[in-house]
Design an enzyme around this catalytic site. Sequence first.
Site, mmCIF file in Angstrom:
data_model
loop_
_atom_site.group_PDB
_atom_site.id
_atom_site.type_symbol
_atom_site.label_atom_id
_atom_site.label_comp_id
_atom_site.label_asym_id
_atom_site.label_seq_id
_atom_site.Cartn_x
_atom_site.Cartn_y
_atom_site.Cartn_z
ATOM 1 N N ARG A 124 -5.487 21.809 -15.858
ATOM 2 C CA ARG A 124 -5.845 20.493 -15.277
ATOM 3 C C ARG A 124 -4.741 19.914 -14.390
ATOM 4 O O ARG A 124 -4.664 18.716 -14.162
ATOM 5 C CB ARG A 124 -6.227 19.486 -16.355
ATOM 6 N N LYS A 146 -2.823 18.936 1.110
ATOM 7 C CA LYS A 146 -4.186 19.500 1.214
ATOM 8 C C LYS A 146 -4.122 20.939 0.724
ATOM 9 O O LYS A 146 -3.371 21.751 1.272
ATOM 10 C CB LYS A 146 -4.673 19.485 2.661
ATOM 11 N N GLU A 188 0.834 23.814 16.861
ATOM 12 C CA GLU A 188 0.847 22.613 15.997
ATOM 13 C C GLU A 188 1.995 21.689 16.395
ATOM 14 O O GLU A 188 1.855 20.465 16.378
ATOM 15 C CB GLU A 188 0.968 22.999 14.508
ATOM 16 N N LYS A 230 4.594 14.220 10.206
ATOM 17 C CA LYS A 230 3.483 14.435 9.277
ATOM 18 C C LYS A 230 3.683 13.618 8.003
ATOM 19 O O LYS A 230 2.747 12.996 7.508
ATOM 20 C CB LYS A 230 3.299 15.926 8.957
ATOM 21 N N GLU A 240 -6.869 10.681 4.342
ATOM 22 C CA GLU A 240 -7.515 10.800 5.658
ATOM 23 C C GLU A 240 -8.683 9.838 5.862
ATOM 24 O O GLU A 240 -9.786 10.252 6.245
ATOM 25 C CB GLU A 240 -7.978 12.253 5.881
ATOM 26 N N ARG A 244 -4.744 9.615 9.423
ATOM 27 C CA ARG A 244 -4.465 11.045 9.253
ATOM 28 C C ARG A 244 -5.340 11.907 10.157
ATOM 29 O O ARG A 244 -5.004 13.043 10.458
ATOM 30 C CB ARG A 244 -4.602 11.447 7.773
ATOM 31 N N ASN A 248 -5.777 15.932 13.617
ATOM 32 C CA ASN A 248 -6.824 16.868 14.034
ATOM 33 C C ASN A 248 -7.026 16.895 15.538
ATOM 34 O O ASN A 248 -8.037 17.425 16.015
ATOM 35 C CB ASN A 248 -8.153 16.502 13.354
ATOM 36 N N HIS A 251 -8.634 19.829 17.267
ATOM 37 C CA HIS A 251 -9.279 20.630 16.223
ATOM 38 C C HIS A 251 -10.807 20.532 16.230
ATOM 39 O O HIS A 251 -11.465 21.437 15.737
ATOM 40 C CB HIS A 251 -8.750 20.245 14.842
ATOM 41 N N HIS A 255 -11.905 24.077 16.265
ATOM 42 C CA HIS A 255 -12.600 24.704 15.125
ATOM 43 C C HIS A 255 -13.925 25.317 15.560
ATOM 44 O O HIS A 255 -14.326 26.384 15.082
ATOM 45 C CB HIS A 255 -12.863 23.673 14.016
ATOM 46 N N HIS A 267 -6.094 30.556 15.274
ATOM 47 C CA HIS A 267 -6.233 29.103 15.146
ATOM 48 C C HIS A 267 -5.410 28.401 16.234
ATOM 49 O O HIS A 267 -5.891 27.460 16.878
ATOM 50 C CB HIS A 267 -5.760 28.684 13.749
#
Length: 367
Positions: A124, A146, A188, A230, A240, A244, A248, A251, A255, A267
Amino acid sequence: MERIKVNLRKTEDNSYEIVIGKKLLKKIPLELKKNNLAHSYAIITDSNVSSIYGKKLIEQFKKSKIKTILISFPAGEKSKNRGTKVIIENEMLKAGMARDSAVIALGGGVVGDVAGFVAATFNRGIPYVQVPTTLVASVDSSIGGKTGIDTLYGKNLIGAFHQPYRVYIDVETLTTLDKKEIREGLAEIIKYCVIRDEKLFGFIEKNMNKIFSYRPEILIPVIKKCCEIKGNIVELDEKESNLRKILNFGHTIGHAIENLLDYKITHGESISMGMITEGKIALQLGILKREDLERLHNLLKKAGLPTRFPVRMDLKKMMATMKLDKKARRGKIEMVLPKKIGEMSETKGNFAIKIANIQITKALDIG
Ligand code: NAD
Ligand code: GLY
């Protein structure tokens, strides 16, 4: 009727340090022992990193008399799945790992995302330490909590927010990376420059070659700046809900291209084309000046990143794929757009902007 309230309002402190420097791998075990982080450790890594750094790191743990196991899975995005997570968990359980154990994620973003997700759910939730060994992981995936895995239905769809206990970025580990992986990180880094830091943009314009030559005196300040950017964004909007989303930039379109080209382009390449196309939309909307878009275009080219689609994209499919983006709301495509190099556009406090189909179609046609 009886009502009982379970009061769970609380303030949690999930703060952590990002340590950047040289020869850090050696220092990790003793530092963690001194901080009493855990009784035993599972170093999780991939098949490439295991032979270069995994064996060295486990030796250091053993020298410090800390119970540690090394678990390695085949390198690559294909391993970022539920099956890999189950194999790692079984290995940890077999070795008697429990709530007083911790995970060390040693590798690129794939390792960090999988190992972080294992840590988020094992018993957990146990602590984990990020030890990124790619430029992408150093400036991006190791920070912000993330974690997750890919599914048949898309990337990163199952996961959890689970912040690391600490991040150790040893820039010497980056020297064994291919130039291609440096380029992935640069995509990035350039994104961070556009969203938050014009000065860093200028620094990268001048020092691109030194990044490709793995010069620590350049890599350390660049990585530090990106981690600060960041870290600051995550501090303000961990889950987000708004700010946040600026991480992206490039992206939404990126994506979609990556997905439609069946991940045959990387990517970094796709977000490079994504940043240019989203920049064109910002230009069309009068948000961004042409000279800023040209400056971005030139820097991406200098990094060896593509700015044009390799094939003519199918507009209908692009639009349909973008509607599946996590930022899309009720079938409407949303994007974050730059106002100038170093600043993102904001409307009534919101960074994500609904974009009319016609703007996207126009920008894609030019691409
Ligand atoms: P990766 O983890 O696949 O690493 C790229 C390649 O480099 C792999 O073959 C790996 O074995 C090899 N490698 C790693 N370190 C090395 C070293 N020091 N020397 C030689 N080879 C080395 O890819 P990546 O670009 O690091 O990460 C991409 C992943 O990160 C994607 O799954 C993406 O979704 C995820 N990501 C997550 C976040 C987040 O916030 N969690 C952010 C960005 C990206
Ligand atoms: N890589 C995007 C984020 O961490 O939010």
